[in-house]
Enzyme design. Sequence first.
Site, PDB file in Angstrom:
ATOM      1  N   ARG A  16       0.842  -1.200   0.000  1.00 11.59           N
ATOM      2  CA  ARG A  16       0.000   0.000   0.000  1.00 11.59           C
ATOM      3  C   ARG A  16       0.883   1.259   0.000  1.00 11.59           C
ATOM      4  O   ARG A  16       1.027   1.932  -1.002  1.00 11.59           O
ATOM      5  CB  ARG A  16      -0.955  -0.032   1.211  1.00 11.59           C
ATOM      6  CG  ARG A  16      -2.127   0.923   1.107  1.00 11.59           C
ATOM      7  CD  ARG A  16      -1.805   2.332   1.510  1.00 11.59           C
ATOM      8  NE  ARG A  16      -1.268   2.407   2.873  1.00 11.59           N
ATOM      9  CZ  ARG A  16      -0.683   3.497   3.362  1.00 11.59           C
ATOM     10  NH1 ARG A  16      -0.542   4.582   2.617  1.00 11.59           N
ATOM     11  NH2 ARG A  16      -0.198   3.501   4.589  1.00 11.59           N
ATOM     12  N   ASP A  17       1.531   1.512   1.126  1.00  8.81           N
ATOM     13  CA  ASP A  17       2.334   2.737   1.240  1.00  8.81           C
ATOM     14  C   ASP A  17       3.480   2.735   0.233  1.00  8.81           C
ATOM     15  O   ASP A  17       3.829   3.768  -0.336  1.00  8.81           O
ATOM     16  CB  ASP A  17       2.891   2.830   2.672  1.00  8.81           C
ATOM     17  CG  ASP A  17       3.126   4.263   3.107  1.00  8.81           C
ATOM     18  OD1 ASP A  17       2.924   5.182   2.297  1.00  8.81           O
ATOM     19  OD2 ASP A  17       3.529   4.471   4.266  1.00  8.81           O
ATOM     20  N   HIS A 210       4.593   4.031  12.826  1.00  7.29           N
ATOM     21  CA  HIS A 210       4.794   4.025  11.364  1.00  7.29           C
ATOM     22  C   HIS A 210       5.870   5.068  11.049  1.00  7.29           C
ATOM     23  O   HIS A 210       5.624   6.262  11.159  1.00  7.29           O
ATOM     24  CB  HIS A 210       3.442   4.377  10.724  1.00  7.29           C
ATOM     25  CG  HIS A 210       3.439   4.500   9.230  1.00  7.29           C
ATOM     26  ND1 HIS A 210       2.786   3.596   8.418  1.00  7.29           N
ATOM     27  CD2 HIS A 210       3.969   5.428   8.399  1.00  7.29           C
ATOM     28  CE1 HIS A 210       2.924   3.971   7.151  1.00  7.29           C
ATOM     29  NE2 HIS A 210       3.639   5.083   7.110  1.00  7.29           N
ATOM     30  N   HIS A 212       8.997   6.607   8.559  1.00 10.03           N
ATOM     31  CA  HIS A 212       9.680   6.689   7.266  1.00 10.03           C
ATOM     32  C   HIS A 212      11.158   6.983   7.496  1.00 10.03           C
ATOM     33  O   HIS A 212      11.529   7.643   8.465  1.00 10.03           O
ATOM     34  CB  HIS A 212       9.034   7.763   6.384  1.00 10.03           C
ATOM     35  CG  HIS A 212       7.770   7.271   5.739  1.00 10.03           C
ATOM     36  ND1 HIS A 212       7.707   6.848   4.438  1.00 10.03           N
ATOM     37  CD2 HIS A 212       6.523   7.104   6.242  1.00 10.03           C
ATOM     38  CE1 HIS A 212       6.468   6.450   4.158  1.00 10.03           C
ATOM     39  NE2 HIS A 212       5.732   6.599   5.242  1.00 10.03           N
ATOM     40  N   CYS A 243       6.409   9.656  -0.035  1.00 13.58           N
ATOM     41  CA  CYS A 243       5.162  10.394   0.117  1.00 13.58           C
ATOM     42  C   CYS A 243       5.179  11.494  -0.916  1.00 13.58           C
ATOM     43  O   CYS A 243       6.162  12.226  -1.032  1.00 13.58           O
ATOM     44  CB  CYS A 243       5.052  10.983   1.528  1.00 13.58           C
ATOM     45  SG  CYS A 243       3.637  12.068   1.747  1.00 13.58           S
ATOM     46  N   ASN A 252       9.224   3.587   3.896  1.00 11.14           N
ATOM     47  CA  ASN A 252       9.077   3.159   5.278  1.00 11.14           C
ATOM     48  C   ASN A 252      10.362   2.460   5.725  1.00 11.14           C
ATOM     49  O   ASN A 252      11.202   2.103   4.915  1.00 11.14           O
ATOM     50  CB  ASN A 252       7.939   2.135   5.388  1.00 11.14           C
ATOM     51  CG  ASN A 252       6.604   2.712   4.989  1.00 11.14           C
ATOM     52  OD1 ASN A 252       6.251   2.683   3.828  1.00 11.14           O
ATOM     53  ND2 ASN A 252       5.880   3.246   5.944  1.00 11.14           N
TER      54      ASN A 252
HETATM   55 ZN   LIG Z   1       3.646   6.197   5.330  1.00 10.13          ZN
END
Ligand SMILES: [Zn+2]
Length: 311
Positions: A16-17, A210, A212, A243, A252
């Site tokens: 996803r990310d 979470h 990064h 992002c 991440n």
């Molecule tokens: Zn993220």
Amino acid sequence: MSTLPATAIVREVGLRDGLQSIQTILPTAQKIEWIQQAYAAGQREIEVGSFVPPKLMPQLADTWDVLAFAKTLPGLTASVLIPNLKGAERALEGDADLMVLPLSASHAHSLANLRKTPDEVVQELARIRAARDASGKKTLIEGGVGTAFGCTLQGEVKVDEVLRLMQALLDAGADRVSLADTVGYADPHSVSVLVEKALRIAGNKLCCGHFHDTRGLALANAYATLSLGIQRFDASLAGIGGCPHAPGASGNAATEDLAFMLEASGVKTGIDIPKLLALRQQVAGWLTGEQTNGTLWRAGLPKNFKGALHG
Ligand SMILES: [Zn+2]
């Protein structure tokens, strides 16, 4: 010296990310292969995609099918990101185990990214909670508080505002909450300060960190969070992602590096790291031309490594 938790969960968010912020569109069959291999390597929590309009994010247009596959694996917690009630309805229909509603504590980031103020997102969470309860489904709702440590658009994000919004999400009916350093501004000290305060509000409902790795501190930040008793971390295989609103951002924390750090510290993850490294190589091969990150894959496990399944 603080005592570390005995176990921790590395939640895979690469599908996803990671995939949402790169150009390559991975075919559904490869996403399924990825999930299968991650499961075989011992991963039991995977964020499989996002129910956002396919026009906005063609990389994740097949989330429905990927979720359907993930649901066939026994004991796997399959989660999806949802931007709003409409996404939540899809997640409920698809029987996701968990849906994560992101909220940006930075008002500027929230308007740019979600086109809503943070408080409008809180109101959306209340509607999602009502829909979940009416559906009779067991899908958990996680309110993910992002840009919790600062923001590329707004700069500073006040700790008090992060805590206010976290409390508001819980009051609106979130089953649990998490903290995200969306743009990679956190450091171990700021993490310790915020997590300690957040624990006073959320207790064991604060479920995940979470981070990064934009400035190389994702693992250090995860360790600071772990030291305060948090037992779940998001990570992307090969550290893919970034992002769109964070220029120069890397992805991440790399799943394989995080699993290694945890296992090397005596914290059991259930992950077979050599299997995970083999999967990393496979996925990196599918993503030629994309930036991958992480360091464990370069040198491999140390000879004195005594992690799970290799002691
Ligand atoms: Zn993220």
